[in-house]
Design a protein around this motif. Sequence first.
Motif, PDB file in Angstrom:
ATOM      1  N   THR A  24      32.641  48.068  63.244  1.00  0.00           N
ATOM      2  CA  THR A  24      32.441  49.524  63.312  1.00  0.00           C
ATOM      3  C   THR A  24      31.075  49.925  62.779  1.00  0.00           C
ATOM      4  OG1 THR A  24      33.323  50.020  61.099  1.00  0.00           O
ATOM      5  CG2 THR A  24      34.900  49.846  62.918  1.00  0.00           C
ATOM      6  N   GLY A  25      30.502  49.117  61.870  1.00  0.00           N
ATOM      7  CA  GLY A  25      29.223  49.464  61.263  1.00  0.00           C
ATOM      8  C   GLY A  25      29.326  50.566  60.228  1.00  0.00           C
ATOM      9  N   VAL A 257      17.597  45.086  66.470  1.00  0.00           N
ATOM     10  CA  VAL A 257      18.987  44.661  66.665  1.00  0.00           C
ATOM     11  C   VAL A 257      19.942  45.791  66.311  1.00  0.00           C
ATOM     12  CG1 VAL A 257      20.778  43.063  65.868  1.00  0.00           C
ATOM     13  CG2 VAL A 257      18.465  42.217  66.313  1.00  0.00           C
ATOM     14  N   GLY A 258      19.710  46.435  65.170  1.00  0.00           N
ATOM     15  CA  GLY A 258      20.581  47.523  64.754  1.00  0.00           C
ATOM     16  C   GLY A 258      20.622  48.667  65.754  1.00  0.00           C
ATOM     17  N   GLN A 259      19.507  48.908  66.426  1.00  0.00           N
ATOM     18  CA  GLN A 259      19.427  49.962  67.430  1.00  0.00           C
ATOM     19  C   GLN A 259      19.969  49.518  68.789  1.00  0.00           C
ATOM     20  OE1 GLN A 259      18.753  53.057  67.128  1.00  0.00           O
ATOM     21  NE2 GLN A 259      17.024  53.499  65.792  1.00  0.00           N
ATOM     22  N   LEU A 260      20.494  48.294  68.860  1.00  0.00           N
ATOM     23  CA  LEU A 260      21.065  47.739  70.097  1.00  0.00           C
ATOM     24  C   LEU A 260      20.050  47.715  71.240  1.00  0.00           C
ATOM     25  CD1 LEU A 260      24.596  49.450  70.057  1.00  0.00           C
ATOM     26  CD2 LEU A 260      23.938  47.241  69.097  1.00  0.00           C
ATOM     27  N   CYS A 261      18.809  47.436  70.908  1.00  0.00           N
ATOM     28  CA  CYS A 261      17.760  47.333  71.940  1.00  0.00           C
ATOM     29  C   CYS A 261      17.781  45.917  72.512  1.00  0.00           C
ATOM     30  CB  CYS A 261      16.397  47.664  71.351  1.00  0.00           C
ATOM     31  SG  CYS A 261      16.190  49.399  70.909  1.00  0.00           S
ATOM     32  N   ALA A 452      20.626  43.383  60.177  1.00  0.00           N
ATOM     33  CA  ALA A 452      20.796  42.118  59.444  1.00  0.00           C
ATOM     34  C   ALA A 452      22.277  41.800  59.258  1.00  0.00           C
ATOM     35  CB  ALA A 452      20.102  42.195  58.088  1.00  0.00           C
ATOM     36  N   ALA A 453      23.083  42.831  58.985  1.00  0.00           N
ATOM     37  CA  ALA A 453      24.519  42.626  58.839  1.00  0.00           C
ATOM     38  C   ALA A 453      25.142  42.190  60.163  1.00  0.00           C
ATOM     39  CB  ALA A 453      25.185  43.911  58.340  1.00  0.00           C
ATOM     40  N   MET A 454      24.712  42.800  61.255  1.00  0.00           N
ATOM     41  CA  MET A 454      25.230  42.438  62.570  1.00  0.00           C
ATOM     42  C   MET A 454      24.921  40.978  62.898  1.00  0.00           C
ATOM     43  SD  MET A 454      24.151  45.954  64.537  1.00  0.00           S
ATOM     44  CE  MET A 454      24.325  45.286  66.190  1.00  0.00           C
ATOM     45  N   ALA A 455      23.671  40.561  62.617  1.00  0.00           N
ATOM     46  CA  ALA A 455      23.290  39.173  62.880  1.00  0.00           C
ATOM     47  C   ALA A 455      24.121  38.209  62.035  1.00  0.00           C
ATOM     48  CB  ALA A 455      21.796  38.979  62.610  1.00  0.00           C
ATOM     49  N   VAL A 464      32.766  37.626  62.718  1.00  0.00           N
ATOM     50  CA  VAL A 464      33.624  38.785  62.448  1.00  0.00           C
ATOM     51  C   VAL A 464      33.034  40.055  63.070  1.00  0.00           C
ATOM     52  CG1 VAL A 464      34.539  37.817  60.304  1.00  0.00           C
ATOM     53  CG2 VAL A 464      32.482  39.253  60.221  1.00  0.00           C
ATOM     54  N   TRP A 465      31.896  39.890  63.768  1.00  0.00           N
ATOM     55  CA  TRP A 465      31.208  41.056  64.334  1.00  0.00           C
ATOM     56  C   TRP A 465      30.694  40.688  65.721  1.00  0.00           C
ATOM     57  CZ3 TRP A 465      28.407  44.601  60.434  1.00  0.00           C
ATOM     58  CH2 TRP A 465      28.078  45.821  61.024  1.00  0.00           C
ATOM     59  N   ASP A 466      31.302  41.253  66.753  1.00  0.00           N
ATOM     60  CA  ASP A 466      30.877  40.991  68.127  1.00  0.00           C
ATOM     61  C   ASP A 466      29.860  42.057  68.520  1.00  0.00           C
ATOM     62  OD1 ASP A 466      30.515  40.417  70.760  1.00  0.00           O
ATOM     63  OD2 ASP A 466      32.637  40.365  71.282  1.00  0.00           O
ATOM     64  N   ILE A 467      28.591  41.702  68.468  1.00  0.00           N
ATOM     65  CA  ILE A 467      27.551  42.725  68.612  1.00  0.00           C
ATOM     66  C   ILE A 467      27.164  43.001  70.063  1.00  0.00           C
ATOM     67  CG2 ILE A 467      26.628  42.169  66.339  1.00  0.00           C
ATOM     68  CD1 ILE A 467      24.350  40.712  67.624  1.00  0.00           C
ATOM     69  N   PHE A 468      27.653  42.204  70.999  1.00  0.00           N
ATOM     70  CA  PHE A 468      27.218  42.384  72.382  1.00  0.00           C
ATOM     71  C   PHE A 468      28.221  43.138  73.251  1.00  0.00           C
ATOM     72  CE2 PHE A 468      24.894  38.500  71.061  1.00  0.00           C
ATOM     73  CZ  PHE A 468      23.617  38.993  71.217  1.00  0.00           C
ATOM     74  N   THR A 469      29.383  43.481  72.714  1.00  0.00           N
ATOM     75  CA  THR A 469      30.390  44.152  73.540  1.00  0.00           C
ATOM     76  C   THR A 469      30.347  45.667  73.390  1.00  0.00           C
ATOM     77  OG1 THR A 469      32.048  43.949  71.773  1.00  0.00           O
ATOM     78  CG2 THR A 469      31.946  42.187  73.404  1.00  0.00           C
TER      79      THR A 469
END
Length: 503
Positions: A24-25, A257-261, A452-455, A464-469
């Motif tokens: 959720t971030g 990364v945090g900005q989902l670019c 950094a947390a997402m990575a 525990v974090w799926d950042i691409f969906t």
Amino acid sequence: MSNFVAAIDQGTSSSRLMVFEANTGKLITFHQVEIPRCAPNQGWVEQDANILLSSILTCIDECVQNLEDMDLSPSQIKAVGITNQRETVIAWDKFSGKPLYNAIVWMDTRTVSTVQEILSTKKQETEEIRRISGLPMSTYFSATKIKWLIDNVPEVKVAVDQCRCLFGTVDAWLTWNLTGGANGGLHVTDVTNASRTMLMNLETLQWDPYLCKFFGIDVKLLPEIRSSSEIYGHFVSTKLGGVPISGILGDQQAALVGQLCFKPGQAKCTYGTAGVLLFNTGSTIVHSTQGLLTTVGYKLGPDHPVVYALEGSIAIAGACIRWLRDNLDFGGSYEEIVKLSESVEETGGVFFVPAFSGLFAPYWRSDARGLICGLTEFSTKSHITRAAYEGVAFQVKEILSAINSEVGVVPISSLRVDGGMTVVAHLMQLQADFLGIEVLRSEMGEMSALGAAMAAGNAEGVQVWDIFTKSDSIPGDAFHPKLTNQEREERYVKWKNAVVRTL
């Protein structure tokens, strides 16, 4: 129980630990400590490496206490990512763990004479260095700082000769200490930080023999280069003992990364002590002709492809507002400074170019100096303060104009923004006015920590974090331009005239 991921964010002005709910971030808790810096000579900027480390340890203790006060357990933290001020260099003794000199901060210009000599006598070599590393010859990057340490600090030279010395950017210093220090600490960095040293080959993603030889730096002194998202090691002490460190990114790439670019053509700008705009170029290395940097955007796992970016760096953004507060006593707080700026509709013809340590992109002029011009008897603190905010926004416009001409595609239609200065809505409106495009301010201002947390949460073995969906839309506010094209261009021409006077 929810899974949490923490991010160590060690910046130029402060250190913090931020704890997010995975996926959720959502920010659960954080603690921040302001970091001093010193200027022992004109153009020199240093920080105590031990304070950089101790401030992080303080943040860890405070955040764990915060979690416990909320009836949450630190065991819910499944991984930690590190994001950091880039280009800043530390030399330390691998047996004692003691720094051999203060950290030399990225904005330090003590190597300007070395850079000027190289530029004037070794033009062919500088072109080759730029081709390999993607970076122009400048005091900004780490290589000349390391060379200065070897050449000018006897303790460093002796340690190098005795094979006791380790060099690294701030991420490497923190990781080494947190994973054991002199007792087995890991000497590693990631591709984003390594790409800022002027020592890494952009294609091989390894330390380049030609570059290291040119600057007289033994590869054995440098950390191992890894991806931005993998388990490097584990905390050996603190209240996070046993938790993996599984993400490392330089602060600007972490914000990307945090900005989902994640798509080529997307761009973000972070407004902190400095200002940095990154434009995703995908798998393509774009060698700039417009004064931009070619850099690594991220590599989210050992088996994942590397993503490159074009970058425009502003040396002074938030630092000029801090200068107004601390050096000129324009107000006791940032809130007072914002009120000063908002109290006038325009600058009264005043322009402020904050070239305190030279101009970065697209000029790369280390000899430029700050300038306030257009002063009259009518000018007040409010006009100068508004001109300072406008100076930040104009510098971003210069970089975006260079990117638009560089990539030769449809101009960027929106800019994602984050960082401490974005809380100032007044600045964000100025930015939209000067760019003539939509400015999207994220709800979470500190996107570097989030990235950094997402990575870290996405790393294999943590997962525990799926950042691409997720959708690539970011919750936040949109600012739309209000100036006409004619008004915008008239102001921009006057700004360019002011910049010429700084050189």
